[in-house]
Design a protein around this motif. Structure first.
Motif, PDB file in Angstrom:
ATOM      1  N   ASP A   1       0.826  -1.213   0.000  1.00 15.10           N
ATOM      2  CA  ASP A   1       0.000   0.000   0.000  1.00 15.10           C
ATOM      3  C   ASP A   1       0.857   1.258   0.000  1.00 15.10           C
ATOM      4  N   ASP A   2       2.021   1.190   0.644  1.00 12.66           N
ATOM      5  CA  ASP A   2       2.893   2.370   0.753  1.00 12.66           C
ATOM      6  C   ASP A   2       3.485   2.783  -0.594  1.00 12.66           C
TER       7      ASP A   2
ATOM      8  N   ASN B   1      -5.357  -4.054 -10.320  1.00 16.80           N
ATOM      9  CA  ASN B   1      -6.273  -4.851  -9.521  1.00 16.80           C
ATOM     10  C   ASN B   1      -5.938  -4.711  -8.043  1.00 16.80           C
ATOM     11  N   HIS B   2      -6.854  -5.123  -7.211  1.00 16.43           N
ATOM     12  CA  HIS B   2      -6.643  -5.041  -5.772  1.00 16.43           C
ATOM     13  C   HIS B   2      -7.290  -6.241  -5.104  1.00 16.43           C
ATOM     14  N   SER B   3      -6.565  -6.861  -4.182  1.00 16.52           N
ATOM     15  CA  SER B   3      -7.090  -8.022  -3.470  1.00 16.52           C
ATOM     16  C   SER B   3      -6.528  -8.005  -2.050  1.00 16.52           C
ATOM     17  N   ARG B   4      -6.782  -9.082  -1.321  1.00 14.82           N
ATOM     18  CA  ARG B   4      -6.271  -9.172   0.057  1.00 14.82           C
ATOM     19  C   ARG B   4      -4.742  -9.189   0.079  1.00 14.82           C
ATOM     20  N   TYR B   5      -4.116  -9.483  -1.067  1.00 19.44           N
ATOM     21  CA  TYR B   5      -2.660  -9.507  -1.148  1.00 19.44           C
ATOM     22  C   TYR B   5      -2.077  -8.116  -1.389  1.00 19.44           C
ATOM     23  N   GLY B   6      -2.922  -7.133  -1.677  1.00 20.42           N
ATOM     24  CA  GLY B   6      -2.455  -5.784  -1.974  1.00 20.42           C
ATOM     25  C   GLY B   6      -2.775  -5.373  -3.397  1.00 20.42           C
ATOM     26  N   TYR B   7      -2.026  -4.407  -3.905  1.00 23.31           N
ATOM     27  CA  TYR B   7      -2.271  -3.909  -5.260  1.00 23.31           C
ATOM     28  C   TYR B   7      -1.399  -4.651  -6.266  1.00 23.31           C
ATOM     29  N   GLY B   8      -1.940  -4.773  -7.481  1.00 18.03           N
ATOM     30  CA  GLY B   8      -1.182  -5.412  -8.536  1.00 18.03           C
ATOM     31  C   GLY B   8      -1.514  -4.784  -9.877  1.00 18.03           C
ATOM     32  N   TRP B   9      -0.634  -5.014 -10.851  1.00 18.22           N
ATOM     33  CA  TRP B   9      -0.847  -4.513 -12.211  1.00 18.22           C
ATOM     34  C   TRP B   9      -0.499  -5.625 -13.189  1.00 18.22           C
ATOM     35  N   ASP B  10      -1.348  -5.820 -14.172  1.00 21.81           N
ATOM     36  CA  ASP B  10      -1.089  -6.806 -15.216  1.00 21.81           C
ATOM     37  C   ASP B  10      -0.751  -6.066 -16.506  1.00 21.81           C
ATOM     38  N   ILE B  11       0.388  -6.383 -17.070  1.00 25.99           N
ATOM     39  CA  ILE B  11       0.780  -5.828 -18.366  1.00 25.99           C
ATOM     40  C   ILE B  11       0.573  -6.914 -19.413  1.00 25.99           C
ATOM     41  N   THR B  12      -0.254  -6.628 -20.401  1.00 29.57           N
ATOM     42  CA  THR B  12      -0.542  -7.579 -21.467  1.00 29.57           C
ATOM     43  C   THR B  12      -0.447  -6.862 -22.808  1.00 29.57           C
TER      44      THR B  12
END
Length: 282
Positions: free
Chosen positions: A156-157, A181-192
């Motif tokens: 998150d930081d 995207n955001h889930s219980r694991y934190g933030y993420g980004w998918d590059i496709t």
């Protein structure tokens, strides 16, 4: 909740659900109640598909358990797979040259990321793989090539820092698409690839089963489901979906832990029967 559900749902022939937080919970499995509802939907002569950022091997067991026979959208739209055989029907990859340049930028900025290739995740951080059919290797073992997806993780930081970097990459590379995207694991980004989103995947599934957009129901819960909800005639959000997702939805249903997808299917089938009854009475 679901107060504005359509009175006539008989024309809906294809239901496409996100996986994490929609169809499955933190244990990556579909509840018996939802499984039963999905089979009931399929037995009625309709189609059920999944649109997920995960690769097919991560959802294969659930697809087989639900006996899905309609192509599923995986890796955020980079691949469309036949769940009955595991065969990739369509794929859109990030070109090798762009993969190499993007990985160099990410490494230079010291962010946590991985590259997906076949059944392996090549990461520059320790990645705990919860799926026995998927393997982890060090990023240094990745042989530069075309790839379906690059994934970034952030605490998150560091969200602001990574988002700024993602904006710079998206503005610099015309052939890639970036989804947050955001889930219980934190933030993420998918590059496709720019041609690999859940929306692109839906178009391929539509072509395969022969339905129109207005005949589709889409259901999701997170930021990466915006492309999923662009296509359908009925946009559905889970009760615990992000606020922005609920705001664009036509209908909001109970959350995953209350078997929301089973509620949705029951409602769709119930309203379909009601409309047929009214027609027969005329």
């Amino acid at each position: 909740m679901a107060d504005n559900f359509p009175k006539d749902t008989s024309h809906f022939k294809l239901l496409i659900a996100d996986f994490d937080g929609t169809l499955a919970g933190i244990n990556h499995t579909v509840t018996p109640k939802v499984e039963k509802a999905v089979k009931k939907w399929i037995d009625s002569g309709r189609h059920f598909s999944i649109a997920t950022g995960r690769q097919y091997l991560m959802i294969e067991d659930e697809c087989l358990r639900m006996k899905l026979n309609t192509p599923v959208i995986v890796r955020g739209g980079a691949e469309v797979v036949d769940p009955a055989t595991g065969k990739v029907l369509h794929s859109e990859l990030i070109e090798k040259e762009d993969v190499e340049k993007i990985l160099n930028i990410l490494a230079k900025n010291k962010v946590s990321f991985l590259v997906e290739k076949d059944d392996t995740l090549y990461a520059n951080f320790r990645y705990e793989v919860d799926f026995p059919k998927v393997f982890y290797k060090e990023l240094t073992e990745f042989e530069m090539s075309d790839a379906p997806k690059v994934v970034l993780k952030s605490s998150d930081d560091d969200v602001g820092k990574v988002q700024k970097l993602m904006d710079e990459i998206e503005n610099s590379f015309s052939k890639v698409n970036i989804t947050r995207n955001h889930s219980r694991y934190g933030y993420g980004w998918d590059i496709t690839s720019v041609k690999a989103t859940k929306l692109h995947g839906i178009v391929k599934v539509m072509e395969h089963v022969g339905v129109k957009r207005e005949d589709i129901v889409g259901v999701g819960d997170s930021y990466n489901d915006f492309p999923l909800l662009e296509a359908p005639g009925l946009k559905v959000a889970m009760g615990d979906a992000h606020k922005e997702v609920r705001e664009i939805a036509d209908v909001v249903i109970p959350p995953y832990d209350e078997d929301g997808v089973a509620f949705l299917i029951d409602k769709l089938l119930e309203n379909s029967k009601s409309s047929l009854h009214l027609i027969l009475k005329r």
